[in-house]
Design a protein around this motif. Sequence first.
Motif, PDB file in Angstrom:
ATOM      1  N   TRP A  36       0.865  -1.190   0.000  1.00  0.00           N
ATOM      2  CA  TRP A  36       0.000   0.000   0.000  1.00  0.00           C
ATOM      3  C   TRP A  36       0.894   1.230   0.000  1.00  0.00           C
ATOM      4  O   TRP A  36       1.852   1.314   0.775  1.00  0.00           O
ATOM      5  N   PHE A  37       0.571   2.147  -0.872  1.00  0.00           N
ATOM      6  CA  PHE A  37       1.230   3.448  -0.956  1.00  0.00           C
ATOM      7  C   PHE A  37       0.152   4.520  -0.849  1.00  0.00           C
ATOM      8  O   PHE A  37      -1.032   4.241  -1.020  1.00  0.00           O
ATOM      9  N   ARG A  38       0.568   5.745  -0.596  1.00  0.00           N
ATOM     10  CA  ARG A  38      -0.381   6.842  -0.579  1.00  0.00           C
ATOM     11  C   ARG A  38       0.269   8.088  -1.167  1.00  0.00           C
ATOM     12  O   ARG A  38       1.488   8.245  -1.131  1.00  0.00           O
ATOM     13  N   GLN A  39      -0.583   8.957  -1.690  1.00  0.00           N
ATOM     14  CA  GLN A  39      -0.088  10.188  -2.282  1.00  0.00           C
ATOM     15  C   GLN A  39      -1.037  11.322  -1.948  1.00  0.00           C
ATOM     16  O   GLN A  39      -2.218  11.293  -2.332  1.00  0.00           O
ATOM     17  N   ALA A  40      -0.516  12.298  -1.219  1.00  0.00           N
ATOM     18  CA  ALA A  40      -1.284  13.491  -0.880  1.00  0.00           C
ATOM     19  C   ALA A  40      -1.045  14.545  -1.966  1.00  0.00           C
ATOM     20  O   ALA A  40      -0.029  14.498  -2.660  1.00  0.00           O
ATOM     21  N   PRO A  41      -1.962  15.496  -2.107  1.00  0.00           N
ATOM     22  CA  PRO A  41      -1.800  16.535  -3.129  1.00  0.00           C
ATOM     23  C   PRO A  41      -0.478  17.275  -2.985  1.00  0.00           C
ATOM     24  O   PRO A  41      -0.113  17.701  -1.881  1.00  0.00           O
ATOM     25  N   GLY A  42       0.255  17.371  -4.087  1.00  0.00           N
ATOM     26  CA  GLY A  42       1.504  18.101  -4.079  1.00  0.00           C
ATOM     27  C   GLY A  42       2.677  17.362  -3.469  1.00  0.00           C
ATOM     28  O   GLY A  42       3.760  17.942  -3.332  1.00  0.00           O
ATOM     29  N   LYS A  43       2.456  16.097  -3.105  1.00  0.00           N
ATOM     30  CA  LYS A  43       3.527  15.322  -2.482  1.00  0.00           C
ATOM     31  C   LYS A  43       3.844  14.083  -3.300  1.00  0.00           C
ATOM     32  O   LYS A  43       3.047  13.644  -4.130  1.00  0.00           O
ATOM     33  N   GLU A  44       5.017  13.511  -3.053  1.00  0.00           N
ATOM     34  CA  GLU A  44       5.401  12.290  -3.737  1.00  0.00           C
ATOM     35  C   GLU A  44       4.646  11.094  -3.156  1.00  0.00           C
ATOM     36  O   GLU A  44       4.171  11.127  -2.018  1.00  0.00           O
ATOM     37  N   ARG A  45       4.563  10.049  -3.970  1.00  0.00           N
ATOM     38  CA  ARG A  45       3.936   8.828  -3.483  1.00  0.00           C
ATOM     39  C   ARG A  45       4.785   8.249  -2.357  1.00  0.00           C
ATOM     40  O   ARG A  45       6.015   8.161  -2.461  1.00  0.00           O
ATOM     41  N   GLU A  46       4.099   7.808  -1.302  1.00  0.00           N
ATOM     42  CA  GLU A  46       4.771   7.392  -0.070  1.00  0.00           C
ATOM     43  C   GLU A  46       4.404   5.964   0.281  1.00  0.00           C
ATOM     44  O   GLU A  46       3.222   5.589   0.232  1.00  0.00           O
ATOM     45  N   PHE A  47       5.388   5.180   0.668  1.00  0.00           N
ATOM     46  CA  PHE A  47       5.156   3.802   1.088  1.00  0.00           C
ATOM     47  C   PHE A  47       4.417   3.768   2.423  1.00  0.00           C
ATOM     48  O   PHE A  47       4.700   4.566   3.318  1.00  0.00           O
ATOM     49  N   VAL A  48       3.478   2.820   2.546  1.00  0.00           N
ATOM     50  CA  VAL A  48       2.735   2.653   3.788  1.00  0.00           C
ATOM     51  C   VAL A  48       3.044   1.304   4.427  1.00  0.00           C
ATOM     52  O   VAL A  48       3.507   1.239   5.567  1.00  0.00           O
ATOM     53  N   ALA A  49       2.780   0.218   3.705  1.00  0.00           N
ATOM     54  CA  ALA A  49       2.994  -1.115   4.266  1.00  0.00           C
ATOM     55  C   ALA A  49       3.000  -2.133   3.142  1.00  0.00           C
ATOM     56  O   ALA A  49       2.505  -1.866   2.046  1.00  0.00           O
ATOM     57  N   ALA A  50       3.551  -3.320   3.431  1.00  0.00           N
ATOM     58  CA  ALA A  50       3.577  -4.387   2.437  1.00  0.00           C
ATOM     59  C   ALA A  50       3.508  -5.732   3.131  1.00  0.00           C
ATOM     60  O   ALA A  50       3.831  -5.868   4.318  1.00  0.00           O
ATOM     61  N   ILE A  51       3.111  -6.755   2.338  1.00  0.00           N
ATOM     62  CA  ILE A  51       2.930  -8.094   2.874  1.00  0.00           C
ATOM     63  C   ILE A  51       3.187  -9.101   1.761  1.00  0.00           C
ATOM     64  O   ILE A  51       2.993  -8.801   0.584  1.00  0.00           O
TER      65      ILE A  51
END
Length: 125
Positions: A36-51
Motif C-alpha cells: 500500500w502506498f499513498r499520495q497526498a496533493p503536491g507530495k510524492e507517493r509514499e510507502f505505507v505497508a507491504a505483505i
Amino acid sequence: QVQLVESGGGLVQAGGSLRLSCAASGRTSNSDVMGWFRQAPGKEREFVAAITWGAGRTYSADSVKGRFTISRDNAKNTVYLQMNSLKPEDTAVYYCAAGVSKVYGSSRSRDFGSWGQGTQVTVSS
C-alpha cells in the motif's frame, strides 16, 4: 498481469478507523509482494505497508506503525489495510501495488510493477 482494485476509502473524523481492501485477479509470481502506498496533493507517493502472500511477512513505514495493519486473505485474493487512530495528515489517495518477491523490504514505488486505480481517504480534524 495482475489486476488490482481498491475499495473502502471515504471521509472519516480524526481518531476514526477505515479498512481498505485490494482485490487481486490474475495473480502470478510477479505479484508475490503486495503493498500500500499513498499520495497526498503536491507530495510524492509514499510507502505505507507491504505483505507477502505466502508467509504473510509484513513491514511498514514508521509513520503508521502502531496504527495501521496490513493483512491478506489468500482464499479471497484480497489484501487489507486496517487504519486506526487516523490523523488529518493521513489524507491521501491510497494505492495498492504488486511486485515480485525480491522487492520485499523495498519502500520504493518504482520497484512495484502493478498498480490499482487508488481510493481516496480524507480525515477531517
